[in-house]
Motif scaffolding. Structure first.
Motif, PDB file in Angstrom:
ATOM      1  N   TYR A  98      -0.965  12.378  -9.237  1.00 20.05           N
ATOM      2  CA  TYR A  98      -0.190  12.413  -7.994  1.00 20.05           C
ATOM      3  C   TYR A  98       1.295  12.558  -8.308  1.00 20.05           C
ATOM      4  N   ASP A  99       1.923  13.510  -7.619  1.00 20.49           N
ATOM      5  CA  ASP A  99       3.326  13.789  -7.931  1.00 20.49           C
ATOM      6  C   ASP A  99       4.274  13.463  -6.794  1.00 20.49           C
ATOM      7  N   VAL A 100       3.738  13.078  -5.667  1.00 15.88           N
ATOM      8  CA  VAL A 100       4.578  12.682  -4.545  1.00 15.88           C
ATOM      9  C   VAL A 100       4.087  11.328  -4.056  1.00 15.88           C
ATOM     10  N   TRP A 101       5.025  10.406  -3.889  1.00 11.27           N
ATOM     11  CA  TRP A 101       4.671   9.043  -3.488  1.00 11.27           C
ATOM     12  C   TRP A 101       5.537   8.625  -2.305  1.00 11.27           C
ATOM     13  N   GLY A 102       4.921   7.878  -1.402  1.00  5.82           N
ATOM     14  CA  GLY A 102       5.666   7.279  -0.316  1.00  5.82           C
ATOM     15  C   GLY A 102       6.123   5.881  -0.704  1.00  5.82           C
ATOM     16  N   GLN A 103       6.950   5.294   0.150  1.00  2.44           N
ATOM     17  CA  GLN A 103       7.329   3.909  -0.085  1.00  2.44           C
ATOM     18  C   GLN A 103       6.162   3.035   0.361  1.00  2.44           C
ATOM     19  N   GLY A 104       6.101   1.830  -0.066  1.00  2.00           N
ATOM     20  CA  GLY A 104       4.985   0.958   0.256  1.00  2.00           C
ATOM     21  C   GLY A 104       5.101   0.352   1.645  1.00  2.00           C
ATOM     22  N   THR A 105       3.946   0.010   2.182  1.00  4.77           N
ATOM     23  CA  THR A 105       3.892  -0.781   3.403  1.00  4.77           C
ATOM     24  C   THR A 105       3.088  -2.031   3.078  1.00  4.77           C
TER      25      THR A 105
ATOM     26  N   TYR B  76       0.837  -1.187   0.000  1.00  8.45           N
ATOM     27  CA  TYR B  76       0.000   0.000   0.000  1.00  8.45           C
ATOM     28  C   TYR B  76       0.878   1.245   0.000  1.00  8.45           C
ATOM     29  N   TYR B  77       0.529   2.180  -0.875  1.00  7.70           N
ATOM     30  CA  TYR B  77       1.299   3.397  -1.054  1.00  7.70           C
ATOM     31  C   TYR B  77       0.417   4.624  -0.813  1.00  7.70           C
ATOM     32  N   CYS B  78       0.974   5.631  -0.166  1.00  8.85           N
ATOM     33  CA  CYS B  78       0.270   6.894  -0.081  1.00  8.85           C
ATOM     34  C   CYS B  78       0.840   7.855  -1.115  1.00  8.85           C
ATOM     35  N   ALA B  79       0.019   8.817  -1.514  1.00 18.43           N
ATOM     36  CA  ALA B  79       0.422   9.748  -2.561  1.00 18.43           C
ATOM     37  C   ALA B  79      -0.256  11.091  -2.330  1.00 18.43           C
TER      38      ALA B  79
END
Length: 120
Positions: A107-114, A92-95
């Motif tokens: 979406y132009d900013v992404w987190g790493q996945g969990t 799961y990724y947040c953006a």
């Protein structure tokens, strides 16, 4: 801004998890979203929430089970996942994006996945 997702884990079917996404800077002007990607599958939009938290969208497959929320004072977005099913297993990724539209694109900013793994 950078995003850090956490809260994934191994849970039995029917269980719950709450994912968190903490931003390194202010997100109070950004639409925030969660996506997921299972091995061998395309990335899938899960849910999005507007800058104030007053509007949200969820994909049909998680409607009634997943809830997105945010705390702008903490620069954090959450995904409460209940009644988890094996097919919810994925990274799961947040953006984040500035556009106000609660859609899957832009979406132009992404987190790493969990990783979330749901056992049957």
């Amino acid at each position: 801004v950078q995003l850090q997702a956490s809260g994934g884990g191994l849970v039995q079917a029917g269980g719950s998890l709450r994912l968190s996404c903490v931003a390194s800077g202010s997100i109070n002007k950004r639409t925030m979203a969660w996506f997921r990607q299972a091995p061998g599958k395309e990335r899938e939009f899960v849910s999005a929430i507007n800058y104030s938290g007053s509007r949200a969208e969820v994909t049909d497959s998680v409607k009634g089970r997943f809830t997105i929320s945010r705390d702008n004072a903490k620069d954090t977005v959450y995904l409460q996942m209940n009644s988890l099913k094996p097919y919810d297993s994925a990274a799961y990724y947040c953006a984040a994006k500035f556009s106000p539209w609660l859609t899957a694109g832009g979406y132009d900013v992404w987190g790493q996945g969990t990783q979330v793994t749901v056992s049957s």
